[in-house]
Design an enzyme around this catalytic site. Structure first.
Site, PDB file in Angstrom:
ATOM      1  N   SER A 153       0.928 -25.119 -32.742  1.00 31.25           N
ATOM      2  CA  SER A 153       0.205 -26.169 -32.016  1.00 31.25           C
ATOM      3  C   SER A 153      -0.072 -25.727 -30.582  1.00 31.25           C
ATOM      4  CB  SER A 153       1.004 -27.475 -32.082  1.00 31.25           C
ATOM      5  OG  SER A 153       0.251 -28.559 -31.590  1.00 31.25           O
TER       6      SER A 153
ATOM      7  N   HIS B  81      -4.628 -27.599 -35.233  1.00 33.82           N
ATOM      8  CA  HIS B  81      -4.858 -28.867 -35.949  1.00 33.82           C
ATOM      9  C   HIS B  81      -6.354 -28.954 -36.259  1.00 33.82           C
ATOM     10  CE1 HIS B  81      -0.812 -30.332 -34.856  1.00 33.82           C
ATOM     11  NE2 HIS B  81      -1.067 -29.907 -33.638  1.00 33.82           N
TER      12      HIS B  81
ATOM     13  N   GLU C 116      -3.632 -27.252 -39.910  1.00 31.74           N
ATOM     14  CA  GLU C 116      -2.208 -27.559 -39.974  1.00 31.74           C
ATOM     15  C   GLU C 116      -1.559 -26.872 -41.178  1.00 31.74           C
ATOM     16  OE1 GLU C 116      -1.902 -31.800 -39.966  1.00 31.74           O
ATOM     17  OE2 GLU C 116      -2.489 -31.986 -37.847  1.00 31.74           O
TER      18      GLU C 116
END
Length: 273
Positions: A129, A171, A198
């Site tokens: 992330s 993401h 993801e």
């Protein structure tokens, strides 16, 4: 010695079932002989996040896992990081806020030590992330989604520079971020755009190849042979125009030559039609 791998994880990686991505990092860092460091500096709750990953790697069988809890700029400036990181084989950067992470580490003794051991080939690096977003020299610090690509859609900042010719977004399809990655690449056409879904990982190998692991896709945006750009103005909300961009969509087992910007023959796919 050649550099070790860099694992760029799109976030929300599996922490319950097969743990394929986390297992891949652990194995690349030495498996049962790995000595791992967790840097949760991007998180607003670093102690909790650090403990979660520490337990995950210990449950895999890793005998040496430390949380490097850097919360203030002064901590990252400690010159003892050089010796401390010399004992480690893998560093994992957690999610959170990539701007916070970059601010804490940029031009610090800790970042200098990370780069030193990366260049020696003794340190495997992973980021998920926010930790993934910070890998490039140009970093996507934030932005919107669901609009036509335009410069104001994406906010750029300086990253950690481990992948200097790459702009990472994470993401990716899960949060509809195609337009902001396109906007970033048009503003920095010398860079390769890499959008990672993801529970998906782009593994940048020491030989310059990228390999995909996980259940989603990695999108590559290449402006290297584009025939036209609209000269985008910073912060403009006018839609961008770019011709002959090259886009590749890669899944598990697919490979890409980052240096020569070409798709390579895939490994065997483990999914059916």
């Amino acid at each position: 010695m050649e550099q070790a791998s860099i694992l760029v994880i799109g976030g929300a990686e599996d922490k319950v079932n097969q743990l394929e991505i986390l297992q891949t990092f652990w194995q690349r860092a030495g498996g049962v002989d790995a000595q791992l460091g967790i840097i949760p500096a991007a998180s607003g709750e670093p102690a909790m996040i650090g403990e979660i990953y520490q337990r995950l790697f210990e449950n895999m069988g890793c005998k040496a896992v430390q949380v490097l809890d850097v919360r203030e700029r002064e901590q990252s400036e400690d010159p003892s990081w050089h010796n401390h990181l010399g004992e480690m084989t893998g560093i994992f950067l957690t999610g959170g806020d990539q701007l916070r992470l970059a601010t804490l580490l940029a031009d610090s003794a800790l970042l200098t030590a990370l780069r030193f051991y990366r260049e020696r080939g003794t340190l495997t690096l992973a980021g998920t992330s926010a930790g993934a977003a910070a890998m490039g020299y140009h970093m996507i610090a934030g932005g919107g989604s669901g609009e036509s690509p335009h410069p104001a859609l994406v906010s750029m900042a300086g990253g950690l520079g481990f992948l200097p010719g790459v702009i990472v977004d994470q993401h990716f399809h899960n949060r509809n971020r195609v337009a902001r990655l396109l906007s970033a690449v048009v503003m920095h056409p010398e860079c390769l755009g890499v959008g990672v879904d993801e529970d998906t990982c782009a593994v940048f190998e020491a030989d310059g190849q990228l390999q995909v692991v996980g259940r989603g896709t990695v999108m590559i945006v290449d402006a290297g042979e584009a025939s036209y750009f609209c000269e985008p103005q910073p912060h403009s909300t006018l839609p961008i125009s770019a011709h002959n961009l090259r886009v590749h969509l890669l899944r598990w087992g697919d490979r890409f030559d980052v240096q020569h910007r070409r798709v390579l023959p895939p490994l065997l796919h483990h999914c059916s039609a």
